[in-house]
Design a protein around this motif. Structure first.
Motif, PDB file in Angstrom:
ATOM      1  N   LYS A   1       0.819  -1.199   0.000  1.00 51.88           N
ATOM      2  CA  LYS A   1       0.000   0.000   0.000  1.00 51.88           C
ATOM      3  C   LYS A   1       0.852   1.248   0.000  1.00 51.88           C
ATOM      4  O   LYS A   1       1.876   1.299   0.642  1.00 51.88           O
ATOM      5  CB  LYS A   1      -0.883   0.018   1.247  1.00 51.88           C
TER       6      LYS A   1
ATOM      7  N   THR B   1      -0.235   3.807   1.320  1.00 52.24           N
ATOM      8  CA  THR B   1      -0.505   4.459   2.599  1.00 52.24           C
ATOM      9  C   THR B   1       0.418   3.966   3.698  1.00 52.24           C
ATOM     10  O   THR B   1       0.264   4.342   4.835  1.00 52.24           O
ATOM     11  CB  THR B   1      -1.967   4.264   3.018  1.00 52.24           C
TER      12      THR B   1
ATOM     13  N   SER C   1      -9.487  11.246   6.011  1.00 52.40           N
ATOM     14  CA  SER C   1     -10.370  10.547   5.092  1.00 52.40           C
ATOM     15  C   SER C   1     -11.396   9.690   5.816  1.00 52.40           C
ATOM     16  O   SER C   1     -12.496   9.495   5.310  1.00 52.40           O
ATOM     17  CB  SER C   1      -9.599   9.744   4.040  1.00 52.40           C
TER      18      SER C   1
ATOM     19  N   PRO D   1     -13.713   6.785   0.265  1.00 54.18           N
ATOM     20  CA  PRO D   1     -13.381   5.401  -0.075  1.00 54.18           C
ATOM     21  C   PRO D   1     -11.878   5.191  -0.154  1.00 54.18           C
ATOM     22  O   PRO D   1     -11.108   6.135  -0.318  1.00 54.18           O
ATOM     23  CB  PRO D   1     -14.030   5.216  -1.447  1.00 54.18           C
ATOM     24  N   ASN D   2     -11.479   3.932  -0.068  1.00 50.32           N
ATOM     25  CA  ASN D   2     -10.061   3.610  -0.018  1.00 50.32           C
ATOM     26  C   ASN D   2      -9.286   3.988  -1.261  1.00 50.32           C
ATOM     27  O   ASN D   2      -8.118   4.348  -1.163  1.00 50.32           O
ATOM     28  CB  ASN D   2      -9.877   2.118   0.241  1.00 50.32           C
ATOM     29  N   ASN D   3      -9.916   3.893  -2.419  1.00 53.26           N
ATOM     30  CA  ASN D   3      -9.141   4.211  -3.616  1.00 53.26           C
ATOM     31  C   ASN D   3      -8.699   5.666  -3.607  1.00 53.26           C
ATOM     32  O   ASN D   3      -7.623   5.994  -4.080  1.00 53.26           O
ATOM     33  CB  ASN D   3      -9.931   3.872  -4.886  1.00 53.26           C
ATOM     34  N   ILE D   4      -9.507   6.529  -3.024  1.00 60.46           N
ATOM     35  CA  ILE D   4      -9.105   7.925  -2.928  1.00 60.46           C
ATOM     36  C   ILE D   4      -7.964   8.101  -1.941  1.00 60.46           C
ATOM     37  O   ILE D   4      -7.018   8.843  -2.173  1.00 60.46           O
ATOM     38  CB  ILE D   4     -10.302   8.820  -2.545  1.00 60.46           C
ATOM     39  N   ARG D   5      -8.050   7.367  -0.839  1.00 62.78           N
ATOM     40  CA  ARG D   5      -6.962   7.450   0.138  1.00 62.78           C
ATOM     41  C   ARG D   5      -5.650   7.040  -0.495  1.00 62.78           C
ATOM     42  O   ARG D   5      -4.627   7.686  -0.320  1.00 62.78           O
ATOM     43  CB  ARG D   5      -7.225   6.512   1.311  1.00 62.78           C
ATOM     44  N   GLU D   6      -5.697   5.940  -1.234  1.00 60.68           N
ATOM     45  CA  GLU D   6      -4.481   5.444  -1.878  1.00 60.68           C
ATOM     46  C   GLU D   6      -3.956   6.457  -2.887  1.00 60.68           C
ATOM     47  O   GLU D   6      -2.767   6.748  -2.923  1.00 60.68           O
ATOM     48  CB  GLU D   6      -4.771   4.126  -2.592  1.00 60.68           C
ATOM     49  N   ALA D   7      -4.861   6.981  -3.696  1.00 58.99           N
ATOM     50  CA  ALA D   7      -4.449   7.940  -4.714  1.00 58.99           C
ATOM     51  C   ALA D   7      -3.867   9.188  -4.070  1.00 58.99           C
ATOM     52  O   ALA D   7      -2.867   9.736  -4.539  1.00 58.99           O
ATOM     53  CB  ALA D   7      -5.644   8.295  -5.600  1.00 58.99           C
TER      54      ALA D   7
ATOM     55  N   LYS E   1      -7.793  14.913  -5.030  1.00 60.70           N
ATOM     56  CA  LYS E   1      -8.251  13.576  -5.419  1.00 60.70           C
ATOM     57  C   LYS E   1      -9.769  13.456  -5.345  1.00 60.70           C
ATOM     58  O   LYS E   1     -10.376  12.783  -6.168  1.00 60.70           O
ATOM     59  CB  LYS E   1      -7.580  12.515  -4.557  1.00 60.70           C
TER      60      LYS E   1
ATOM     61  N   TYR F   1     -11.956  12.297  -8.515  1.00 60.59           N
ATOM     62  CA  TYR F   1     -12.766  11.090  -8.471  1.00 60.59           C
ATOM     63  C   TYR F   1     -14.264  11.368  -8.460  1.00 60.59           C
ATOM     64  O   TYR F   1     -15.068  10.475  -8.274  1.00 60.59           O
ATOM     65  CB  TYR F   1     -12.370  10.231  -7.268  1.00 60.59           C
TER      66      TYR F   1
END
Length: 299
Positions: free
Chosen positions: A59, A61, A122, A128-134, A164, A168
């Motif tokens: 990850k 993150t 977040s 959502p997780n994809n935003i956190r990752e991005a 982000k 998104y």
DNA sequence: AAGACGAAAGTGGTTGA
DNA sequence: TCAACAACTTTCGTCTT
């Protein structure tokens, strides 16, 4: 997962309310959802290591992306026999510099702080997780380019999240992010613009339609009202009524009009409150929309 | 009495010289 | 760096339901 109502895959987990919501049509798929996030908080890497009870997939993150090279302290090769003394001193130097470069570098420390702030914000915003990752990936890029120097870590974190979210299509206003991060709106905006320029990120204009679902569900309006509001906005966009206008104001006016048309009236004040604009702004947008789209309000 | 409407003045941020 | 500017807010008086 797909929304049973409209088939969209844009499902948002709203942990604050414990709901699973379709961001396209606003349909609430599941209530009383369990938050699978950790029940503990950690303020630095040490605490996190102590409290974390599970491992993680790769990850962004995680400060080292979850991948580390470890050089152990036994001077043995893979078969367990001792290394020649020349290699031993080489390993010693390798260990020393490996440690210096990875563990104690200021970049890692910076990332550790930033990522814990990122996940705090977040979670609060229910992203959502994809935003956190991005967002984490973007932050990492910023660190690598040395763009953090002279800036508060928190303000850069807030700015990457803002960026982000917009990219998104689940925009949060600067106000919302400012509130949970404790960074003034002005500062987030400035950092956001700086990052955009330096990293060359391409951020589309905020589409007011993205706000409709949230406003409508906060006002407990039906799906038809949402659809109507989106339809109105679509028309407004093609007629160029959006440019230069604050997207929240336009969205709020569309929701208000849709409510009136379909007999689910909310007062201007109610709509204004959830949208974070004033009644006057709603009235101004409302007037423009009414005039340009030829909307007649049924009496 | 509450909501809707709109005019006028004030505010913070952007833009262009 | 500064002034002009557009969008938005605040405030307030009037009209409608």
């Amino acid at each position: 997962m797909r929304c049973p109502e409209c088939g969209s895959t844009a499902i948002i987990r709203d942990y604050k309310r414990g709901e699973l919501v379709c961001s396209n049509c606003g349909y609430v798929i599941d209530e009383n959802m369990v938050d699978f996030g950790p029940e503990w908080r950690a303020f630095d890497a040490d605490q996190r290591n102590k409290r974390q009870r599970t491992g993680a997939p790769i990850k962004y993150t995680k400060p080292n992306k979850g991948l580390v090279t470890e050089i152990d302290k036994y001077n043995r090769d893979i078969r367990g026999s001792k290394l020649p003394s020349k290699s031993q001193s080489q390993m010693y130097r390798l260990r020393k510099w490996h440690k210096r470069s990875s563990i104690s570098s200021s970049m890692e420390r910076n990332l550790t702080i930033a990522l814990s702030e990122l996940s705090r914000i977040s979670s609060t915003l229910g992203l959502p997780n994809n935003i956190r990752e991005a967002a984490a990936l973007l932050y990492r890029k910023a660190v690598e380019k040395g763009l953090i120097r002279g800036r508060l870590i928190e303000s850069v974190v807030a700015a990457v999240i803002y960026t982000k979210c917009r990219q998104y299509g689940i925009p949060r206003t600067l106000d919302e992010i400012s509130e949970v991060s404790g960074i003034p709106k002005k500062e987030i905006g400035r950092t956001y613009r700086f990052l955009k320029k330096e990293l060359g990120v391409d951020v589309p204009l905020t589409n007011p339609i993205h706000y409709v679902a949230r406003f409508a569900s906060e006002l407990e309006l039906s799906g038809e009202v949402q659809e109507k509001a989106k339809e109105l906005l679509g028309e407004a966009i093609t007629k160029g009524l959006i440019s230069g206008r604050g997207p929240t104001g336009v969205a709020a006016a569309a929701v208000y009009i849709a409510g009136v048309i379909l007999g689910e009236r909310r007062t201007q004040k109610e709509v204004a409150d959830v949208a974070g604009v004033t009644e006057v702004t709603i009235r101004n947008r409302y007037r423009e929309l009414k005039r340009e789209l030829g909307i007649k309000i049924a009496g």
